[in-house]
Design an enzyme around this catalytic site. Structure first.
Site, mmCIF file in Angstrom:
data_model
loop_
_atom_site.group_PDB
_atom_site.id
_atom_site.type_symbol
_atom_site.label_atom_id
_atom_site.label_comp_id
_atom_site.label_asym_id
_atom_site.label_seq_id
_atom_site.Cartn_x
_atom_site.Cartn_y
_atom_site.Cartn_z
ATOM 1 N N ASP A 8 33.536 42.238 30.720
ATOM 2 C CA ASP A 8 32.427 41.189 30.975
ATOM 3 C C ASP A 8 32.257 40.313 29.701
ATOM 4 O OD1 ASP A 8 30.062 40.100 32.040
ATOM 5 O OD2 ASP A 8 28.829 41.391 31.141
ATOM 6 N N ASP A 10 28.790 38.007 29.146
ATOM 7 C CA ASP A 10 27.291 37.994 28.456
ATOM 8 C C ASP A 10 26.792 39.448 28.428
ATOM 9 O OD1 ASP A 10 26.595 34.977 27.969
ATOM 10 O OD2 ASP A 10 27.377 35.188 30.242
ATOM 11 N N GLY A 43 30.499 35.744 35.266
ATOM 12 C CA GLY A 43 29.911 34.996 36.131
ATOM 13 C C GLY A 43 30.176 33.740 35.598
#
Length: 289
Positions: A8, A10, A43
């Site tokens: 991931d 952030d 995302g």
């Protein structure tokens, strides 16, 4: 043996200055030289990720828009799962009626309303006035993080998109008003063709029901002929859960909420302490002190 790791961005690979540390970059290169396929699972939009890694000589696979798209290291799209256009337009219409700041992740831009940042500034001021104990600096950092993305394109209204043929891969709604966020979550939770997730305190995100980081990780593992048990994943938030739950080895960041930690095989260091690097070296049994 781990053959692929999904990371991931952030709160995980990125530190509090929204940068990839030297230590984490070295660890990624180390993994690649030891036969581990590195995948960035975020995302964010794929072009935003490419911008982050532009000067690093690292070209990873990218799972973007919470799993709605997958991009190859050469920049070509391998997989995409978009939201139906009319469904997306209906979502945006409702968000505008409720005065939400929103972002639409498409093929080449992050589309957002021209007045969106003004809306968030007003909300921030109201939140600070209503709760004097609230940290205004924390709210400002949340905005800075949101605005730090690459590739924004501004529109007057969602109606500007009526005649477009762009893909609607991810719709993010952001607000400092907790009641408004709860109303939005209630509006879309359980919608038949959508998945709703949170990636940060002040947002919720919508994708097609067949789009998630976990689904994308499985698709990519099949593409690269890697058994899912030979994959690893590391993250810090609720939009990471789908991949953390299916990976053969999962790690929650030290800065993750307890619910995320409880779902993982282990907890690594925080994003302030190069937790990704620590996890990568642990996978190869060569943790650097």
């Amino acid at each position: 043996m781990i053959k692929m790791i999904a990371i991931d961005l952030d709160g995980t690979l990125l530190n509090e200055e929204n940068q990839v540390s030297k230590e984490n970059l070295e660890a990624i290169k180390y993994a690649q030289t030891h036969g581990i396929e590195v995948v960035i699972a975020t995302g964010r939009a794929h072009f935003d990720v490419q911008e982050i890694f532009k000067h690093t000589n690292i070209k990873p696979w990218i799972i973007a828009a919470n799993g709605a798209t997958i991009y190859q290291p050469n920049g070509e799209r391998f997989h995409a799962q978009s939201i139906n256009k009319q469904v997306a337009l209906d979502i945006l219409s409702w968000l505008e009626e409720e005065a939400f700041y929103y972002e639409v992740f498409s093929d080449h831009a992050i589309v957002t309303p021209q007045n969106g940042r003004e809306l968030l500034t007003i909300e921030m001021d109201r939140a600070a006035s209503a709760n004097p104990e609230l940290s205004v600096n924390e709210l400002k950092r949340a905005l800075e993080k949101q605005y730090s993305q690459f590739g924004f394109s501004f529109i007057e209204s969602y109606t500007d998109l009526l005649d477009t043929d762009m893909g609607f891969y991810n719709i993010l709604a952001f607000s400092f008003d907790e009641a408004k966020l709860s109303k939005g979550w209630a509006k879309f939770e359980g919608t038949q063709d959508l998945t709703i997730v949170k990636s940060a305190k002040h947002n919720f995100e919508l994708e097609h029901k067949n789009a998630s980081k976990g689904i994308a990780l499985n698709i990519l593992a099949n593409k690269l002929k890697v058994n899912i048990d030979e994959t690893a994943a590391v993250g810090d938030s609720f939009n990471d859960l789908s991949m953390l739950k299916i990976a053969g080895k999962s790690a929650a960041m030290g800065n993750a909420q307890q619910e995320i930690k409880d779902c993982c095989h282990e907890v690594t260091l925080s994003n302030k302490e190069n937790g990704v690097a620590h996890f990568i070296y642990s996978l190869t049994k060569e943790v650097k002190k």
